[in-house]
Design an enzyme around this catalytic site. Structure first.
Site, short mmCIF file in Angstrom:
data_model
loop_
_atom_site.label_atom_id
_atom_site.label_comp_id
_atom_site.label_asym_id
_atom_site.label_seq_id
_atom_site.Cartn_x
_atom_site.Cartn_y
_atom_site.Cartn_z
N LYS A 74 50.82 35.34 44.06
CA LYS A 74 50.92 34.09 43.21
C LYS A 74 51.22 34.23 41.45
CE LYS A 74 47.61 31.35 40.23
NZ LYS A 74 46.29 31.31 39.47
N LYS A 94 38.63 40.16 38.23
CA LYS A 94 39.40 41.76 37.23
C LYS A 94 38.57 42.36 36.63
CE LYS A 94 41.04 36.76 34.80
NZ LYS A 94 41.31 36.01 33.42
N LYS A 120 52.06 36.30 35.05
CA LYS A 120 52.10 36.98 33.65
C LYS A 120 52.24 37.75 33.42
CE LYS A 120 48.01 36.11 30.83
NZ LYS A 120 46.67 35.41 32.14
#
Ligand code: TRP
Length: 333
Positions: free
Chosen positions: A195, A111, A198
Site C-alpha cells: 500500500k 502496529k 506515509k
C-alpha cells in the site's frame, strides 16, 4: 437520510492514497447523506506525535477536505479532540468491549509488532474510540477501506452489546460499511504489492498532496512498471501489480474505468503511458493542491472552520450522550 461518520488521522503528509482512497469519495457522499468528517487527532496520539507537527497535520487534513470540495456549511468538518463526548463515550465502551474482542484486532498486532508490552494502552483501545466516534452521533453508514472493516465490525458488536446489556434494543443503530464501487487502493510506486504509505522510507514511493508539478512528473517517471505493453482489457493486468496500480491511478484521476484505460492505451508501452498519467495527475491534483497551499498559509481560517464544525458536532452529540449516560446510570449533571 442516512448519517455518515468518517475519520482520517492527521499523521504525516497526506498522499495520493489518502485522497483517492478516502477524501475524494467523501466528496461524493455529500448529496446522499448527512456527513460528519473528523480529523481524528486523538487516534493519532496512540503513537507519539510531535505536538507542532500534530497541529500542522490536523490543519493540512482539514485543508485537503476543504480543497477537495467538502462543504463545511452543509456538513460538519471538525477535529475529534474539540468534542469531549468522544473521550467520554470511549470510556464507557472500554467497559462494554471485551478483552477477547480487542485481542483479535489484526491492526493492533501489526502496529504493536513484537513489542506489544511497549505499545500504548491507547493503541490497544483504539477501536473502542473509533466505535465512540461513530455511535456518538448514531451514524448509520461508515465509509471504510479494507483495513478498517474489522474495526467497524467491532463497533457493531459494541453497539449490539450495549443495546442488549442495558435493555435498549434499538438505541444504537448497527453502522453499515459504505463500500465504494470506485474506491481505489493506491499502491506504492516502487512496489505494486504494498500500500502507498506515509511511513515508506522511499519518498519516491508516494505522491504527497503537497508535491509540486515537477515532483509529481518525476515520481511517475521513476515509478516501477514492467517491460510489457498495456493490455486490451483489465484481465491482462493480473499478475502485473505495478501496471495495475498505475492504470488504476489513471482511471481514478480521469474518472473512467480500468477497462476504458486499457482500451485507450492498449499496445502502448509505459514510456508514453506515464506521460499521459503525469499529465492527468498534474491536471487533476494541481487545483486541489493550490487551494490546499492557500488554506495552509491561512491557519486562522482553517481553525475557524474546525471550531464551527466542533460546535455543531457538540450540539448534535449532546442529547445522545445525555441519554447514554442516563441509560448507564450516571446521575444527571
Ligand atoms: N481508524 C481509521 C483509520 O485509521 C480512522 C477513524 C477513526 C475512523 N475513527 C473513525 C474511520 C470512524 C471511520 C469512522 O483509517
Amino acid at each position: 437520510m442516512g448519517r455518515i461518520f468518517s475519520g482520517i488521522q492527521p499523521t504525516g503528509n497526506l498522499h495520493l492514497g489518502n485522497y483517492l482512497g478516502a477524501v475524494r469519495n467523501w466528496v461524493n457522499l455529500q448529496n446522499d447523506f448527512e456527513c460528519l468528517f473528523c480529523v481524528v487527532d486523538m487516534h493519532a496520539i496512540t503513537v507519539f506525535q510531535d505536538p507542532q507537527e500534530l497541529r500542522n497535520s490536523t490543519r493540512e487534513v482539514a485543508a485537503a477536505m476543504l480543497a477537495s470540495g467538502v462543504d463545511p456549511k452543509k456538513h460538519i468538518i471538525f477535529n475529534q479532540s474539540q468534542v469531549p463526548g468522544h473521550a467520554e463515550l470511549a470510556w464507557i465502551f472500554n467497559c462494554v468491549a471485551r478483552m477477547g474482542w480487542l485481542n483479535r484486532m489484526t491492526q493492533f498486532k501489526e502496529k504493536a509488532g513484537k513489542h506489544k508490552e511497549n505499545a500504548s494502552v491507547g493503541l490497544y483501545a483504539y477501536p473502542n474510540l473509533m466505535a465512540a466516534d461513530i455511535l456518538l452521533y448514531k451514524a448509520t453508514h461508515v465509509p471504510v477501506g479494507e483495513d478498517q472493516k474489522q474495526h467497524l465490525e467491532l463497533a457493531r458488536d459494541i453497539a449490539a452489546k450495549f443495546n442488549n446489556d442495558f435493555g435498549v434494543p434499538d438505541f444504537f443503530p448497527l453502522p453499515e460499511p459504505q463500500i465504494f464501487g470506485t474506491a481505489t487502493r493506491v499502491m506504492s510506486l516502487k512496489d505494486g504489492t504494498k500500500k502507498m504509505s506515509k511511513s515508506d522510507p522511499s519518498a519516491l514511493s508516494r505522491i504527497n498532496m503537497t508535491d509540486d508539478a515537477d515532483t509529481i512528473v518525476k515520481k511517475i517517471r521513476k515509478a516501477k512498471s514492467d517491460a510489457d505493453v498495456l493490455p486490451e482489457t483489465k484481465d491482462g493486468l493480473e499478475g502485473r501489480p505495478e501496471a495495475k496500480n498505475l492504470l488504476g491511478i489513471y482511471a481514478a484521476l480521469a474518472d473512467v474505468t480500468l477497462d476504458d484505460v486499457c482500451t485507450q492505451f492498449a499496445g502502448e508501452g509505459f514510456g508514453s503511458f506515464k506521460k499521459a498519467l503525469a499529465e492527468v495527475a498534474v491536471d487533476k491534483l494541481g487545483p486541489i493542491q493550490n487551494e490546499m497551499r492557500r488554506l495552509v498559509a491561512d491557519p486562522t481560517s482553517v481553525d475557524a472552520v474546525l471550531r464551527d464544525g466542533a460546535e455543531r458536532a457538540r450540539a448534535m452529540a449532546a442529547p445522545i450522550l445525555a441519554e447514554i449516560k442516563d441509560t448507564v446510570g450516571f446521575l444527571k449533571a
